[in-house]
Scaffold this motif. Structure first.
Motif, mmCIF file in Angstrom:
data_model
loop_
_atom_site.group_PDB
_atom_site.id
_atom_site.type_symbol
_atom_site.label_atom_id
_atom_site.label_comp_id
_atom_site.label_asym_id
_atom_site.label_seq_id
_atom_site.Cartn_x
_atom_site.Cartn_y
_atom_site.Cartn_z
ATOM 1 N N GLY A 228 25.081 29.328 0.925
ATOM 2 C CA GLY A 228 25.954 28.498 2.259
ATOM 3 C C GLY A 228 26.065 26.900 2.053
ATOM 4 O O GLY A 228 25.266 26.349 1.432
ATOM 5 N N VAL A 229 27.239 26.449 2.685
ATOM 6 C CA VAL A 229 27.568 24.986 2.426
ATOM 7 C C VAL A 229 26.342 24.135 2.891
ATOM 8 O O VAL A 229 25.352 24.632 3.746
ATOM 9 C CB VAL A 229 28.804 24.784 2.973
ATOM 10 C CG1 VAL A 229 29.872 25.550 2.193
ATOM 11 C CG2 VAL A 229 28.777 25.090 4.609
ATOM 12 N N THR A 230 26.222 22.781 2.636
ATOM 13 C CA THR A 230 25.155 22.201 3.342
ATOM 14 C C THR A 230 25.350 22.192 4.696
ATOM 15 O O THR A 230 26.579 21.825 5.269
ATOM 16 C CB THR A 230 25.506 20.457 2.625
ATOM 17 O OG1 THR A 230 26.618 20.075 2.773
ATOM 18 C CG2 THR A 230 24.864 20.454 1.477
ATOM 19 N N GLY A 231 24.314 22.282 5.376
ATOM 20 C CA GLY A 231 24.569 22.006 7.038
ATOM 21 C C GLY A 231 24.973 23.438 7.834
ATOM 22 O O GLY A 231 25.147 23.435 8.745
ATOM 23 N N SER A 232 24.730 24.429 6.826
ATOM 24 C CA SER A 232 25.251 25.711 7.464
ATOM 25 C C SER A 232 23.984 26.736 8.164
ATOM 26 O O SER A 232 24.166 27.628 8.782
ATOM 27 C CB SER A 232 25.923 26.720 6.277
ATOM 28 O OG SER A 232 25.016 26.972 5.369
ATOM 29 N N HIS B 2 32.506 19.764 10.503
ATOM 30 C CA HIS B 2 33.094 19.834 9.396
ATOM 31 C C HIS B 2 32.507 19.432 8.059
ATOM 32 O O HIS B 2 31.426 18.560 8.260
ATOM 33 C CB HIS B 2 34.295 19.034 9.253
ATOM 34 C CG HIS B 2 35.382 19.321 10.606
ATOM 35 N ND1 HIS B 2 36.467 20.555 10.464
ATOM 36 C CD2 HIS B 2 35.874 18.983 11.870
ATOM 37 C CE1 HIS B 2 36.997 20.653 11.462
ATOM 38 N NE2 HIS B 2 36.686 19.728 12.311
ATOM 39 N N MET B 3 33.069 19.973 6.970
ATOM 40 C CA MET B 3 32.369 19.630 5.705
ATOM 41 C C MET B 3 32.967 18.086 5.420
ATOM 42 O O MET B 3 34.063 17.751 6.044
ATOM 43 C CB MET B 3 32.817 20.509 4.337
ATOM 44 C CG MET B 3 32.115 21.602 4.332
ATOM 45 S SD MET B 3 30.369 21.881 4.242
ATOM 46 C CE MET B 3 30.171 21.009 2.758
ATOM 47 N N ARG C 163 26.336 15.789 9.381
ATOM 48 C CA ARG C 163 25.760 17.329 9.772
ATOM 49 C C ARG C 163 25.636 17.408 11.137
ATOM 50 O O ARG C 163 25.517 18.631 11.518
ATOM 51 C CB ARG C 163 24.378 17.297 9.135
ATOM 52 C CG ARG C 163 24.480 17.282 7.475
ATOM 53 C CD ARG C 163 23.044 16.986 6.718
ATOM 54 N NE ARG C 163 22.193 18.102 7.051
ATOM 55 C CZ ARG C 163 22.251 19.097 5.992
ATOM 56 N NH1 ARG C 163 22.688 19.023 5.003
ATOM 57 N NH2 ARG C 163 21.200 20.366 6.306
ATOM 58 N N GLU C 164 25.615 16.270 11.880
ATOM 59 C CA GLU C 164 25.415 16.541 13.341
ATOM 60 C C GLU C 164 26.551 16.024 14.137
ATOM 61 O O GLU C 164 26.711 16.608 15.345
ATOM 62 C CB GLU C 164 24.059 15.999 13.892
ATOM 63 C CG GLU C 164 22.889 17.002 13.225
ATOM 64 C CD GLU C 164 21.569 16.620 13.992
ATOM 65 O OE1 GLU C 164 21.436 16.024 14.836
ATOM 66 O OE2 GLU C 164 20.633 17.158 13.370
ATOM 67 N N GLN C 165 26.880 14.965 14.029
ATOM 68 C CA GLN C 165 27.911 14.335 14.791
ATOM 69 C C GLN C 165 28.899 13.516 13.854
ATOM 70 O O GLN C 165 28.604 12.734 12.867
ATOM 71 C CB GLN C 165 27.285 13.214 15.892
ATOM 72 C CG GLN C 165 26.353 12.302 15.091
ATOM 73 C CD GLN C 165 25.773 11.459 16.183
ATOM 74 O OE1 GLN C 165 25.443 11.859 17.343
ATOM 75 N NE2 GLN C 165 25.120 10.622 15.695
ATOM 76 N N GLY C 166 30.273 13.329 14.375
ATOM 77 C CA GLY C 166 31.403 12.711 13.737
ATOM 78 C C GLY C 166 31.837 13.349 12.289
ATOM 79 O O GLY C 166 31.185 14.587 12.145
ATOM 80 N N ARG C 167 32.263 12.840 11.692
ATOM 81 C CA ARG C 167 33.154 13.555 10.429
ATOM 82 C C ARG C 167 32.553 12.752 9.408
ATOM 83 O O ARG C 167 32.706 11.635 9.035
ATOM 84 C CB ARG C 167 34.489 13.336 10.202
ATOM 85 C CG ARG C 167 35.157 13.937 9.018
ATOM 86 C CD ARG C 167 35.141 15.517 8.962
ATOM 87 N NE ARG C 167 35.660 15.816 7.856
ATOM 88 C CZ ARG C 167 36.934 16.328 7.414
ATOM 89 N NH1 ARG C 167 37.739 16.406 8.346
ATOM 90 N NH2 ARG C 167 37.147 17.027 6.214
#
Length: 736
Positions: free
Chosen positions: A230-234, A391-392, A596-600
């Motif tokens: 899984g990608v980071t933060g998934s 988003h990644m 990982r939690e807010q913004g891009r």
């Protein structure tokens, strides 16, 4: 001790013999007699005489065919210890690992018995209670003690000392006068078991499919390897928690291996949010009493979940039902001293022997695991998107050939501008540089003298925070001098190249209003201090984090949206055949901390090689392109996983002795068309701790029994003499 002489052969045959394995650097077992009335079986822990001392040992097997000539020379087993026996599954693991790694079985067994010397009943803690009249002489300190005990309940003596702010002598004086009574404190209740129904998260539809697979995997209870990719933060952690929950429901123990257990405070908190309590920990920083207590809990099955470093793999679990290897790609799973083993690979072996499922989790799987998944040897469970719709990170290259940093600086103007904007938005920025200290080299401008280690083939690293020049290979250090020791020139010493300490100095000059923090393994004073620093970052009390690879270890920083990699080319500049893989994994993991939690999130790679395949794959977020090219290269060159490697490191106190021994070894290597023996060649780090090092690299086909080949080779080879030393590393990860 010798038994009294007996002439009867029948009498001798009636005496039972057992072979015991001792946790020392020996491969063979010793035979002992079993005293009459002592019941022993394979796996029992015993005490036996070995030379002049009594040692811990494990009964390995019955000796059904003892040499009659040795009968009267054998000693008796001294005592059967009141400890759970080592199960046949773990004894098979010990034999397998020793055979594969060419390590003495006793050294592998030693890893199973690291319980410390504090086993046995818990020490009784003293408590005090207010029972009598106030003392005739009532000082302010005594008054505070009486107020702390005014409820007339039993309190721990040390707790009262701390609460009242007095010395233990004040308490003792009140006891002598009859005002207080000393009573034993009841033992603390055992911690509650993890609750599989506590804190269930809300999963996305994509995660639910993975969760169902995890639960089925744990419920099936047979050997099966799953790659949780899984990608980071998934949400990989929350997903494999469901497999652990299922194992708990079925009364099975679970082991979670982590590469840096000492730094995983956030993980322990997440576990407690899911299961209501923290898991039991196992790592090198435990106190001896805690180590003994935890070993006993693992052994008797009262520890349902264990989170540990690689050594936790060899503990004697009562009912192990699931293994999870988190960040399975991490190099920290390789043990490079003592028994040379890779914990991820040996975890798969233990799961196979125990017939239980195992989960390998990573956002950047090792090439070995990726190939196994592509060939359907491992089941791939994919989490291709981040939890919550995040988003990644977007990744851009900063070409240092066109946008260089100012002279004497290491942060390019564009990266500095982006960091300033992030700070203005009240977001965090991370500057990553995988180099500890202030600078990797110190030299004299007057004469060109370079400060090198006196006993290693390495430069001394400038550590300004400690005011020392340090060798990172042997630990040698010296104060940073004021003048050059070679030409005596004063104020001529200059730092060459950046380390994280120098980067913090530059960040402080560029952003004087920002709060900065350096995260580096050499600055860790304690686990608690490190976890406190990580908590400060998570809660937003730091604006710019400057870190080494420590920051890539799965941490979650909610306000971090910008990552700047100061020297993206650093890991590519050596001859390590895994250099591209490690660089790709490390930079992916580091940039994956952002957004990982807010913004891009956005990552900037400062590089002189923007066209390098690793950089192109990172910028395009094209992991398949990277794996395709790396797998193709490995297959063409027959490097793992398409071939086998072993490294033989020969070292000695002088160069001719090391080289000569290496040449004699190679001359005796068995000829086999499936094997290439390369060397001996001087190791890249030619001298460490005053010892000269040569390396022989053995390369073989994938299906070839390399361990057996090495064993037969060494059996006919000369043994090291004097200060010569030979280390064998099957499946090496480091090529230094």
């Amino acid at each position: 001790m010798d038994q009294s002489p007996r002439s009867s052969t029948a009498s001798a045959n009636a005496t039972r013999m057992v072979d015991v394995l001792v946790p020392v650097a020996l491969d063979h077992a010793y035979s002992y007699r079993v005293p009459r009335g002592m019941e022993l079986k394979a796996g029992d822990l015993v005490s036996v005489p070995l030379g002049p001392r009594e040692v811990l040992a494990v009964v390995w097997a019955d000796n059904t065919n003892p040499d009659p000539r040795l009968h009267n020379r054998l000693k008796d087993v001294s005592e059967k210890l009141d400890l759970p026996p080592l199960k046949g599954e773990l004894r098979s693991v010990v034999d397998w690992v020793a055979n594969y790694t060419l390590s003495p079985r006793g050294m592998v067994l030693r890893m199973c018995l690291r319980m410390g010397d504090n086993l046995g009943p818990e020490r009784v803690r003293a408590g005090v209670r207010l029972v009598g009249d106030p003392p005739r002489r009532l000082t302010p300190a005594r008054q505070r003690v009486l107020e702390a005990l005014s409820d007339r309940l039993l309190h721990g003596k040390s707790d009262v000392v701390k609460e009242a702010g007095v010395s233990a002598g004040v308490i003792d004086g009140l006891v002598d006068e009859g005002t207080l009574a000393v009573e034993p404190l009841p033992p603390p209740p055992p911690p509650p078991a993890p609750d599989p129904g506590f804190g269930r998260p809300d999963f996305t539809q994509l995660q639910l499919s993975a969760v169902d697979t995890m639960r089925a995997l744990a419920a099936n209870g047979t050997f099966h390897v799953a790659l949780l990719d899984g990608v980071t933060g998934s949400g990989k952690t929350e997903v494999y928690f469901e497999a652990i929950a299922e194992a708990i429901r079925r009364g099975k123990q679970s082991l979670i291996l982590m590469p840096e257990i000492a730094l995983t405070g956030q993980f322990l908190d997440r576990f407690a949010q899911r299961f209501g309590v923290r898991p039991l920990e196992w790592h090198s920083e435990l106190t001896p009493r805690t180590r003994a207590r935890n070993w006993a809990a693992i052994c008797d099955g009262s520890a349902p979940v264990v989170v540990g470093a690689r050594s936790a793999l060899f503990l004697p679990y009562a009912n192990l039902g699931l293994i999870v290897v988190d960040e399975e790609h991490d190099q920290a799973y390789k043990q490079d001293d003592g028994v040379h083993y890779h914990a991820r690979d040996m975890a798969v072996v233990r799961a196979h022997i125990a017939k239980i499922p195992i989960v390998l989790a990573s956002a950047t799987p090792s090439v070995e695991s990726e190939v196994n998944a592509r060939k359907n040897r491992y089941q791939r469970i994919a989490l291709p998107s981040r939890f919550g719709g995040q988003h990644m990170p977007h990744i851009e290259a900063i070409d240092l050939r066109r946008e260089p940093a100012a002279r004497g600086r290491f942060i390019s103007p564009r990266l500095a501008s982006e960091i300033r904007s992030a700070i203005e938005r009240r977001e965090q920025a991370l500057l990553f540089l995988n180099r500890r200290g202030y600078a990797p080299l110190t030299l004299c401008r007057a004469c060109g003298h370079r400060f090198a280690c006196t006993i290693c083939d390495a430069w001394l690293v400038d550590h300004r925070f400690r005011q020392r020049l340090v060798c990172h290979h042997c630990g040698f250090s010296m104060p940073r001098p004021q003048a050059c020791p070679h030409c005596a020139a004063e104020e001529s010493l200059v730092a060459v190249g950046p380390g994280v300490e120098r980067l913090q100095e530059e960040a402080a000059a560029l952003f004087p209003e920002a709060r900065t923090m350096v995260l580096s393994s050499d600055l860790i004073t304690s686990i608690e201090a490190m976890r406190s620093e990580l908590n400060d970052i998570a809660e937003g009390r730091v604006d710019i984090i400057i870190g080494t690879q420590l920051v890539a270890k799965g941490h979650n920083f909610p306000r971090l949206n910008l990552v700047g990699v100061v020297d993206a080319d650093l890991g590519l500049s050596n001859g390590d055949p895994r250099a591209a893989e490690r660089t790709w994994q490390l930079l992916n993991q580091v940039i994956g901390r952002a957004g990982r939690e807010q913004g891009r999130g956005v990552g900037y790679l400062q590089t002189h090689q923007p066209d390098h395949p690793v950089m192109k794959a990172l910028i395009a977020c094209d992991r398949e392109a990277f794996y395709d090219s790396e797998i193709d290269l490995r297959e063409r060159t027959l490097y793992p996983p398409f071939g086998r490697l072993a490294s033989l490191i020969i070292s000695a106190g002088d160069r001719p002795s090391a080289e000569g021994f290496g040449r004699r070894l190679v001359a005796l290597a068995p000829r086999d068309e499936c094997v290439q023996v390369l060397g001996p060649a001087e190791a890249p780090l030619a001298v460490i701790k005053g010892r000269y090092r040569f390396r022989i690299l053995v390369k073989a086909a994938r299906g070839f029994d390399l361990s057996d080949y090495l064993r037969n080779w060494l059996a006919v080879s000369p043994k090291p003499k004097g200060n010569q030393k030979l280390e064998v590393d099957v499946d090496p990860q480091s090529f230094l």
